[in-house]
Design a protein around this motif. Structure first.
Motif, PDB file in Angstrom:
ATOM      1  N   GLY A   1      -7.308   1.323  -2.880  1.00 55.73           N
ATOM      2  CA  GLY A   1      -8.177   0.571  -2.258  1.00 55.73           C
ATOM      3  C   GLY A   1      -9.682   0.457  -2.878  1.00 55.73           C
ATOM      4  O   GLY A   1      -9.420  -0.323  -4.109  1.00 55.73           O
ATOM      5  N   GLU A   2     -10.613   0.769  -2.232  1.00 55.79           N
ATOM      6  CA  GLU A   2     -12.002   0.678  -2.902  1.00 55.79           C
ATOM      7  C   GLU A   2     -12.720   1.757  -3.326  1.00 55.79           C
ATOM      8  O   GLU A   2     -13.966   1.931  -3.250  1.00 55.79           O
ATOM      9  CB  GLU A   2     -12.808  -0.379  -1.952  1.00 55.79           C
TER      10      GLU A   2
ATOM     11  N   CYS B   1      -2.309  -7.590   1.311  1.00 52.57           N
ATOM     12  CA  CYS B   1      -2.386  -7.740  -0.282  1.00 52.57           C
ATOM     13  C   CYS B   1      -1.532  -9.212  -0.387  1.00 52.57           C
ATOM     14  O   CYS B   1      -1.919  -9.882  -1.290  1.00 52.57           O
ATOM     15  CB  CYS B   1      -1.556  -6.587  -0.888  1.00 52.57           C
TER      16      CYS B   1
ATOM     17  N   HIS C   1      -9.331  -1.717  -6.326  1.00 45.25           N
ATOM     18  CA  HIS C   1      -9.124  -3.012  -6.201  1.00 45.25           C
ATOM     19  C   HIS C   1     -10.479  -3.687  -6.625  1.00 45.25           C
ATOM     20  O   HIS C   1     -11.695  -2.879  -6.491  1.00 45.25           O
ATOM     21  CB  HIS C   1      -9.106  -3.535  -4.801  1.00 45.25           C
TER      22      HIS C   1
ATOM     23  N   LEU D   1     -11.499  -6.754  -1.086  1.00 44.51           N
ATOM     24  CA  LEU D   1     -10.852  -6.121  -0.042  1.00 44.51           C
ATOM     25  C   LEU D   1     -11.642  -6.101   1.231  1.00 44.51           C
ATOM     26  O   LEU D   1     -11.898  -6.654   1.955  1.00 44.51           O
ATOM     27  CB  LEU D   1     -10.140  -4.893  -0.519  1.00 44.51           C
ATOM     28  N   HIS D   2     -12.046  -4.900   1.460  1.00 41.19           N
ATOM     29  CA  HIS D   2     -12.818  -4.264   2.831  1.00 41.19           C
ATOM     30  C   HIS D   2     -14.025  -4.998   2.726  1.00 41.19           C
ATOM     31  O   HIS D   2     -14.518  -5.457   3.906  1.00 41.19           O
ATOM     32  CB  HIS D   2     -12.999  -2.895   2.719  1.00 41.19           C
TER      33      HIS D   2
ATOM     34  N   ALA E   1      -8.967  -4.924   4.631  1.00 40.83           N
ATOM     35  CA  ALA E   1      -7.618  -5.000   4.224  1.00 40.83           C
ATOM     36  C   ALA E   1      -6.516  -4.621   5.431  1.00 40.83           C
ATOM     37  O   ALA E   1      -5.221  -5.233   5.102  1.00 40.83           O
ATOM     38  CB  ALA E   1      -7.711  -3.568   3.342  1.00 40.83           C
TER      39      ALA E   1
ATOM     40  N   VAL F   1       0.803  -1.257  -0.228  1.00 42.99           N
ATOM     41  CA  VAL F   1      -0.127  -0.106  -0.210  1.00 42.99           C
ATOM     42  C   VAL F   1       1.106   1.379  -0.074  1.00 42.99           C
ATOM     43  O   VAL F   1       0.352   2.300   0.030  1.00 42.99           O
ATOM     44  CB  VAL F   1      -0.864   0.066   1.195  1.00 42.99           C
TER      45      VAL F   1
END
Ligand code: HEC
Ligand code: HEC
Ligand code: HEC
Ligand code: HEC
Ligand code: HEC
Ligand code: HEC
Ligand code: HEC
Length: 337
Positions: free
Chosen positions: A79-80, A112, A96, A101-102, A107, A73
């Protein structure tokens, strides 16, 4: 005779100063280059892109539940964020793909590298994307091979976007790999002393492919049959099997795993629920095991026990010997059993 002795001294002082500065510059360059690379530039680009003016450019890292330190990161900050979902947004800024992910994996803890492999600590792109110690792109960086890592925390078949992994597990059973490479007990337990494929360490795809098509290439006196022909018609099936093989050597982090959610049921005799006439079970329970579901026509109790389920006679009580015969296959997914 030297008329101006001070001039000489000044010259040498100046030269010394220059050499000193050069050495200092070199040291700073080495340090900056060793820890950094292009991540600062990516962060500056990223903040400019999202319109943040005064963000700190710094190494960003996560201590993941896998025990690894993950700095991906430092470059991948998308991210999202929905506004970065557009495929025209270049990596590493693009958001992503949804849900991975979240939404389903925090995360912060499932970092990752838990799914994508690579070298989590590295801050240079090529090193970060390579298997630890190597320079070749880690196959887990790309689909369909990412699916191998799902097996670190989920049983093959337990989660949806891992169909290739499940297909690979099935192939491993169907092609008889488990006869020589059983996954129940550790070590060289199999027929012909086939090694435990969970302990061979991470290998390149090329190496694994060769192991299948030309076993003698890696071990001169290997007794393993060659499987090159098997996949001639269906190269996708070979990839499925490779994904399963890749998954076997990955660690199973206890702190972030979902693998053993239903393990308690494994220790229960099937007959504890299938106790009715013809092995009928009652209750709201539904099997999720893809193996039982795929083979339900063969495993249905009524096939062999049309009336009452026999009373347990053997030690351990109530375990159907017919189902016990399948144990070697159960351990493909339910490890250590
Ligand atoms: C130094 C910056 C940097 C670091 C650190 C970094 N990446 Fe990347 N990553 C990039 C860039 C730049 C790209 C786009 C590369 C390209 O388009 O060729 C990328 C692309 C990717 C892709 C897409 C690969 C593909 O070919 O489709 C994945 C997956 C990825 N990174 C995962 C990771 C993971 C996991 C880590 C940590 C282990 C990581 N990255 C660390 C800069 C970085
Ligand atoms: C739970 C597993 C998981 C985690 C954690 C995860 N990814 Fe992914 N990632 C995936 C999967 C699966 C895909 C492929 C999705 C698809 O094909 O739709 C993917 C796709 C990607 C891609 C796009 C590759 C391409 O072909 O364009 C990049 C880049 C990427 N991940 C980077 C990261 C980074 C950076 C992190 C950490 C912030 C991360 N991923 C965390 C599973 C994961
Ligand atoms: C490091 C461990 C880890 C890895 C690797 C991992 N997962 Fe997960 N996954 C989890 C945990 C833990 C949860 C439960 C999250 C929660 O409840 O907050 C979860 C939840 C999910 C869920 C939600 C459904 C459910 O049963 O709860 C899906 C779908 C999923 N993961 C898919 C995947 C896929 C696909 C991969 C491989 C690309 C993957 N996971 C890799 C740990 C992991
Ligand atoms: C008749 C027994 C037998 C069968 C069946 C068999 N293998 Fe093997 N396999 C071996 C032996 C023996 C070796 C040699 C390894 C050694 O001597 O250390 C080996 C080696 C391997 C290796 C390389 C291991 C390493 O340490 O590099 C892989 C990978 C492998 N087998 C995968 C498979 C797969 C996948 C299948 C099913 C498609 C399979 N094997 C079927 C006996 C077998
Ligand atoms: C927690 C209770 C429970 C346990 C333990 C259990 N089952 Fe089931 N099983 C059920 C229920 C409930 C059904 C759905 C009702 C039915 O078909 O009898 C079912 C259905 C099935 C079916 C499908 C039957 C059909 O006619 O479609 C098969 C096959 C099956 N189970 C096999 C097994 C095997 C093999 C085991 C042991 C490894 C096992 N079950 C353990 C509760 C259980
Ligand atoms: C393919 C045939 C087959 C299927 C399907 C099958 N069994 Fe059996 N089962 C047997 C045979 C053969 C025996 C041994 C005969 C005997 O001892 O009477 C046995 C014995 C048993 C026993 C007695 C074990 C002991 O301790 O002696 C139990 C309990 C049992 N089965 C439960 C089940 C249950 C529950 C199911 C469904 C989930 C099931 N069986 C499905 C063939 C089958
Ligand atoms: C291809 C992988 C795979 C194989 C092979 C496999 N299982 Fe499963 N099993 C699973 C998954 C996935 C689950 C669901 C886990 C979850 O949702 O937490 C499961 C769950 C179970 C459960 C819990 C109840 C249920 O049905 O969800 C039992 C009992 C079970 N398996 C028995 C067996 C037995 C007995 C064998 C061998 C005859 C076997 N499994 C082979 C993947 C497998």
């Amino acid at each position: 005779m030297n008329a101006e002795p001070g001039k000489d001294v000044r010259f040498w002082r100046l030269a010394l100063l220059l050499v000193g500065l050069l050495a200092l510059g070199l040291a700073v360059w080495v340090v900056v280059d060793g820890t950094g690379g292009d991540w600062q530039g990516h962060q500056e680009d990223f903040f400019a892109r999202i319109g943040v003016k005064q963000a700190r450019v710094e190494v960003r890292q996560i201590r993941a539940c896998t025990g690894e330190v993950d700095r991906c990161v430092s470059c991948h900050l998308g991210g999202e964020r929905d506004e970065l979902r557009d495929p025209k947004v270049p990596h590493p800024h693009r958001a992503h793909p949804k849900d991975m992910l979240h939404h389903q994996h925090t995360a912060q803890r499932i970092a990752c590298s838990a799914c994508h492999g690579g070298s989590g600590r590295a801050l240079r792109q090529t090193a970060a994307h390579a298997m630890p110690g190597g320079t070749e792109l880690d196959p887990l960086m790309k689909q369909p091979h990412i699916q191998a890592s799902c097996a670190r925390c989920h049983l093959p078949g337990a989660v949806k976007p891992a169909d290739r992994l499940l297909a690979g597990a099935r192939l491993y059973a169907e092609l008889g790999c488990a006869v020589c490479h059983p996954l129940g007990a550790g070590g060289r337990g199999g027929f012909d002393y086939g090694p435990d494929l969970r302990t061979i360490g991470r290998k390149s795809l090329a190496y694994l492919k060769t192991s299948l098509s030309d076993p003698l290439a890696n071990f001169a006196d290997s007794t393993m049959p060659a499987f090159g022909r098997t996949f001639e018609e269906n190269p996708e099936a070979e990839i499925d099997l490779l994904i399963f093989l890749e998954s076997l050597v990955l660690t199973r982090p206890a702190d972030c795993s979902q693998r053993d959610r239903s393990d308690y049921l494994l220790d229960q005799a099937c007959a504890s629920c299938h106790a009715g006439s013809g092995g009928k079970a009652s209750g709201r329970f539904e099997h999720r095991c893809p193996f039982i579901l795929a083979r339900k026509d063969e495993l249905r109790c009524a096939n062999c026990h049309p009336q009452e389920i026999p009373k347990a006679t053997r030690l351990g009580g109530g375990f159907c010997p017919r189902i016990q015969q399948e144990r070697n296959r159960c351990s493909l997914c339910h490890e250590g059993r």
